[in-house]
Design a protein around this motif. Structure first.
Motif, PDB file in Angstrom:
ATOM      1  N   SER A   1      -5.014  -3.559  -3.541  1.00 30.24           N
ATOM      2  CA  SER A   1      -5.482  -2.655  -2.691  1.00 30.24           C
ATOM      3  C   SER A   1      -5.351  -2.417  -1.152  1.00 30.24           C
TER       4      SER A   1
ATOM      5  N   LEU B   1      -5.633   3.839  -2.718  1.00 28.78           N
ATOM      6  CA  LEU B   1      -5.212   2.874  -3.718  1.00 28.78           C
ATOM      7  C   LEU B   1      -6.427   2.432  -4.833  1.00 28.78           C
ATOM      8  N   ASN B   2      -7.728   2.558  -4.361  1.00 25.83           N
ATOM      9  CA  ASN B   2      -8.661   2.274  -5.172  1.00 25.83           C
ATOM     10  C   ASN B   2      -9.004   3.426  -6.272  1.00 25.83           C
TER      11      ASN B   2
ATOM     12  N   GLU C   1      -8.646  -7.182  -3.916  1.00 23.85           N
ATOM     13  CA  GLU C   1      -9.262  -6.744  -2.748  1.00 23.85           C
ATOM     14  C   GLU C   1      -9.327  -7.989  -1.654  1.00 23.85           C
TER      15      GLU C   1
ATOM     16  N   PHE D   1      -7.299   1.763   1.631  1.00 26.01           N
ATOM     17  CA  PHE D   1      -8.081   1.431   0.310  1.00 26.01           C
ATOM     18  C   PHE D   1      -8.580   2.509  -0.330  1.00 26.01           C
TER      19      PHE D   1
ATOM     20  N   ILE E   1      -7.809  -5.038  -9.797  1.00 23.53           N
ATOM     21  CA  ILE E   1      -7.542  -4.542  -8.389  1.00 23.53           C
ATOM     22  C   ILE E   1      -7.921  -5.778  -7.575  1.00 23.53           C
TER      23      ILE E   1
ATOM     24  N   TRP F   1       0.684  -1.094  -0.048  1.00 24.03           N
ATOM     25  CA  TRP F   1       0.111   0.027   0.051  1.00 24.03           C
ATOM     26  C   TRP F   1       0.764   1.234  -0.102  1.00 24.03           C
TER      27      TRP F   1
END
Length: 656
Positions: free
Chosen positions: A404, A416-417, A430, A413, A428, A376
């Motif tokens: 993510s 990054l999203n 998760e 989150f 992506i 991250w």
């Protein structure tokens, strides 16, 4: 006392009498999305003794004396001590990948006067009448020693034996013998005793059962692979997980060190060795007998697409958060490019030739790769951009999976999203390890995600019966039902979610670090948890297109505790309806079926349920919670379904 499925169904039907039927509609010619072949897969990580001591069938622990304590796993027995009769020798300058070996000197050794005993990985599971292949690398300094190999039980009784008489001198040689066990023992040991006089160097002392997957020598436990093959997974993600990152960069996973001859693969410590103080595993290492070639071969064997994950120049951010300097990132990027060449390119290329020399001239048809595991922050994005440009410049159609982070919400989150979508990320990844309630509440998570742009990989998830990183987590029916409910939401949104996998995959009952886990094993047996059967029921009933399924004109995502989704399978010509009843009481459903294609008047419903929400499977009762089939009728374009409490129901109807 556990009720039978038929009793539960009668109970459910009885309780449902007088209830108002909950009405649902399936419009099976109204296509909502295509289901990707990769929709349901498996995620392998070498945690919980998943590889060494698990799926990799080697029985000898520390076979090349490379653990930080060179004789860990070994016991030396001698009737009379002679200085230097057994030495661990280090030849690091000569062989950096496998520097240590053991030197044995003996003078008139007889039965039991000088021996080495290996305890295996929490013992050695051996089976009656099964053959075992023993091998050793040796170099004789002074011929004259005979090696007697014995499998012994916990009392010391010999249950299988063979002998070697090395004759050649000079450089290192390999010699093998085979013998059978005359008993089934859960925790046997390997004993090697020496007879005669002489001096010999020994390395790569190995013992494999002969019932490996596809009969490959030095291969996998067939029972564990069969459980994966039975799931018909669309992909297999490997080799992890946090072991990709390493505790620090020096212990990161480096795929090039996991291929080629077994004796040339460089062992490293497994990062789960000391990760949890409550579950120490000081003897947990990675020998890489299961390396990248074997991962690709396994994917091919079970019909799954390979999804390797590579280090992006970042160690585990929970441990050290060490990063490679940007101007020193080239070797990491080159590893990614070389892996694609190894998997896909011609045998005329450097790495394609290596693949061919290992016995697979045909390409593995790699289509995707993960860059970083659970990384991250802006430091990840900075490195990801460098990887993405280099890979896409050379392989424009190659798909990349991007992290993510560790959680499905929060600042990390969100950052990054947003950033990854701005970068037009392919996929992506998760992750969600949460209580069962979270999964029930988030079955509609993807209903409002963008339909175009980046796709989702639900890369790691598992309902936690207690809390994340708790030794009290159990694979209960409650967890499995919550996951099934969530997965109906993944399936309903197959145009957004292209891949999903439960994690972790395997756990050894005597060597685990993390719970819950999909499949549990001991030295001889393996079984699927209730969660396993949920994953399997979705995967083997994947279908090819999502079709419309509603209740009161809306998605069936938790109203009255009911969850549902539906697909058609154009190949098998079936309509497949999945429904979850998360209530503690039986529920009666009426499903109206609309479409132009005629349906059979007979179908099958597969039910996963039990009368105890905390029910688990075990070695004693491996199928306490397992799917049961029952015939159903379709009348007037409708299906009546009496759903037992806390149940997952899969209805299959032939399209004529």
């Amino acid at each position: 006392m556990k009720k039978s499925l038929s009793a539960l169904l009668i109970f459910a039907a009885t309780c449902a009498i007088g209830q108002t039927k909950k009405k649902y509609n399936v419009q099976y010619d109204e296509i909502k999305a295509d289901v990707q072949p990769t929709m349901w897969g498996v995620f392998f990580e070498d945690i919980n003794m998943g590889a060494d001591g698990g799926i990799y069938a080697e029985l000898v622990k520390n076979r090349s004396f490379e653990f930080y304590k060179p004789l860990m796993g070994w016991t030396i027995k001698r009737d009379k001590f002679n200085e230097g009769d057994i030495l661990v020798v280090n030849r690091k300058d000569e062989n950096t990948a496998n520097p240590r070996y053991i030197r044995v000197k003996a003078n008139n050794a007889v039965n039991g006067s000088l021996s080495l005993t290996n305890e295996g990985f929490r013992g050695m599971g051996v089976k009656k009448d099964l053959g075992y292949d023993f091998s050793v690398m040796y170099r004789q300094k002074s011929p004259g020693l005979k090696l007697h190999t014995e499998l012994v039980d916990s009392t010391g009784k010999v249950i299988g034996a063979g002998e070697l008489s090395p004759s050649e001198t000079g450089d290192w040689k390999k010699q093998s013998i085979s013998f059978k066990s005359n008993a089934t023992v859960q925790k046997a040991k390997l004993n090697i005793w020496f007879e005669g006089s002489g001096e010999i160097d020994l390395d790569m002392i190995s013992l494999f059962p002969q019932d490996t997957w596809k009969g490959r020598k030095g291969g996998f436990r067939s029972d564990m692979v069969q459980l994966l093959a039975d799931m018909k997974p669309g992909f297999i993600r490997f080799p992890g997980g946090c072991i990709v990152e390493g505790h620090e960069l020096s212990t990161r996973y480096q795929w090039k060190k996991t291929i080629g001859p077994i004796e040339e693969r460089q062992l490293i410590i497994n990062r789960w060795n000391t990760e949890f103080a409550h579950r120490p595993a000081p003897d947990y290492f990675q020998t890489f007998g299961l390396g990248f070639f074997e991962y690709f071969q396994l994917a091919e064997d079970i019909g799954a697409q390979p999804l390797p994950i590579l280090n992006c120049g970042m160690a585990c951010q929970f441990n050290t958060a060490e990063v490679a300097a940007i101007d020193e990132l080239d070797p990491y990027v080159q590893d990614a490019l070389d892996l694609i060449e190894f998997a896909n390119d011609s045998t005329d290329t450097k790495w394609g030739k290596v693949r061919a020399e290992m016995g697979h001239p045909k390409p593995f048809n790699l289509k995707m790769m993960g860059v970083g595991n659970e990384n991250w922050g802006p430091q990840y994005v900075e490195r990801l951009k460098i990887f993405t440009k280099a890979i896409k410049d050379k392989y424009p159609d190659f798909k990349l999976v991007n992290s993510s982070g560790t959680d499905p919400d929060g600042e990390r989150f969100d950052y990054l999203n947003t950033t990854l979508r701005g970068m037009k990320a392919d996929i992506i990844d998760e992750h969600y390890y949460r209580r069962p309630e979270w999964f029930l509440q988030n079955a509609s998570r993807y209903d409002n995600y963008p339909r175009n742009g980046s796709k989702i990989f639900a890369g790691e998830y598992a309902a936690q019966s207690d809390k994340t990183v708790s030794v009290d987590n159990k694979n209960t029916l409650q967890c499995a039902i919550a996951e099934a409910a969530f997965m109906t939401g993944l399936e309903r949104n197959a145009d957004v979610v292209n891949m999903a996998s439960y994690a972790p995959l395997f756990a050894h009952i005597d060597g685990w670090q993390w719970t819950p886990d999909l499949i549990w094993v001991d030295n001889l047996n393996s079984y699927g948890t209730p969660d396993y059967y949920v994953q399997k029921l979705f995967s083997v009933n994947k279908g090819t297109q999502v079709v419309a399924m509603t209740g009161d004109g809306k998605a069936i995502a938790g109203t009255d505790g009911i969850f549902g989704s539906a697909v058609v399978d154009r190949k098998s010509k079936e309509l497949i309806i999945k429904m979850v009843n998360s209530n503690a009481s039986a529920q009666n459903a009426e499903i109206s079926l609309g479409g132009k294609v005629k349906l059979s008047k007979n179908g099958v419903v597969t039910v996963l349920s039990a009368d105890n929400l905390n029910q688990t499977n075990s070695f004693q009762a491996p199928k306490a919670v397992s799917p049961q089939d029952k015939a159903i009728k379709i009348s007037g374009g409708k299906v009546s379904l009496a759903m037992t409490p806390n149940s997952f129901n899969v209805i299959k109807i032939k399209m004529l």
